[in-house]
Design a protein around this motif. Structure first.
Motif, PDB file in Angstrom:
ATOM      1  N   HIS A  94      70.105  26.106  24.671  1.00 29.39           N
ATOM      2  CA  HIS A  94      69.267  25.812  24.206  1.00 29.39           C
ATOM      3  C   HIS A  94      68.330  26.820  24.439  1.00 29.39           C
ATOM      4  N   PRO A  95      67.465  27.399  23.389  1.00 38.12           N
ATOM      5  CA  PRO A  95      66.508  28.759  23.799  1.00 38.12           C
ATOM      6  C   PRO A  95      65.458  28.336  24.772  1.00 38.12           C
ATOM      7  N   ASN A  96      65.147  27.175  24.823  1.00 36.64           N
ATOM      8  CA  ASN A  96      63.976  26.738  25.891  1.00 36.64           C
ATOM      9  C   ASN A  96      64.538  26.120  27.258  1.00 36.64           C
ATOM     10  N   SER A  98      59.688  32.415  23.190  1.00 35.84           N
ATOM     11  CA  SER A  98      59.325  32.103  24.347  1.00 35.84           C
ATOM     12  C   SER A  98      60.548  31.740  25.033  1.00 35.84           C
ATOM     13  N   PRO A  99      61.722  32.508  25.054  1.00 36.55           N
ATOM     14  CA  PRO A  99      62.782  31.940  25.383  1.00 36.55           C
ATOM     15  C   PRO A  99      63.080  31.712  27.019  1.00 36.55           C
ATOM     16  N   ALA A 100      63.555  30.676  27.527  1.00 36.66           N
ATOM     17  CA  ALA A 100      63.993  30.484  28.562  1.00 36.66           C
ATOM     18  C   ALA A 100      65.523  30.958  28.869  1.00 36.66           C
ATOM     19  N   ASN A 101      66.394  30.831  27.865  1.00 39.97           N
ATOM     20  CA  ASN A 101      67.691  31.267  27.430  1.00 39.97           C
ATOM     21  C   ASN A 101      67.915  32.113  26.389  1.00 39.97           C
ATOM     22  N   ILE A 102      67.723  33.754  26.855  1.00 39.95           N
ATOM     23  CA  ILE A 102      67.816  34.744  25.873  1.00 39.95           C
ATOM     24  C   ILE A 102      68.763  34.763  24.968  1.00 39.95           C
ATOM     25  N   GLU A 103      70.058  34.332  25.468  1.00 41.88           N
ATOM     26  CA  GLU A 103      71.262  34.486  24.490  1.00 41.88           C
ATOM     27  C   GLU A 103      71.221  33.374  23.634  1.00 41.88           C
TER      28      GLU A 103
END
Length: 132
Positions: free
Chosen positions: A53-55, A102-107
């Protein structure tokens, strides 16, 4: 004194959540450790299954303070007025509506933006693996 007040507040909120559960999540204390910096600092969250998940950071934390990408100010990231229930409802909302700016997981954010079908397929595989 502040520790005992935050302890009472957290115990009250957790008890209220136990009395009136919200479908889709549960909350409790890890190792019965009620002595933390809540409500001045956010509680730590831990997902028990893999997440893509992106966040969602790999360790499940969402650090307080300014967003290093500049999309959220500290006040948008954490406010001491949140209760255990509002925190978890916010997490559910975040999971269903990612903020890829505003990603926590950039991939994961990159895949969400650039190849949503592959992102969705990966998430479905992770869910399937977690229940099977």
């Amino acid at each position: 004194m502040a520790t005992s007040q935050s302890t009472l507040l957290l115990q009250k909120q957790l008890n209220e959540l136990l009395k009136h559960p919200v479908e889709g999540f549960s909350a409790g204390l890890a190792d019965n450790d009620i002595y933390e910096d809540y409500p001045l600092m956010p509680p730590k969250l831990r997902f028990v299954s893999d997440m893509w998940h992106p966040n969602v950071y790999p360790d499940g934390e969402h650090p307080p303070g300014e967003d290093k990408y500049g999309y959220e100010d500290a006040g948008e990231r954490w406010r001491p007025i949140h209760t255990v229930e509002t925190i978890l409802l916010s997490v559910i909302s975040m999971l269903s509506s990612p903020n890829d700016e505003s990603p926590a997981n950039i991939e994961a954010a990159k895949e969400w933006r650039e190849n949503y079908p592959a992102f969705k397929k990966r998430v479905q595989r992770i869910v399937r693996d977690s229940i099977g």
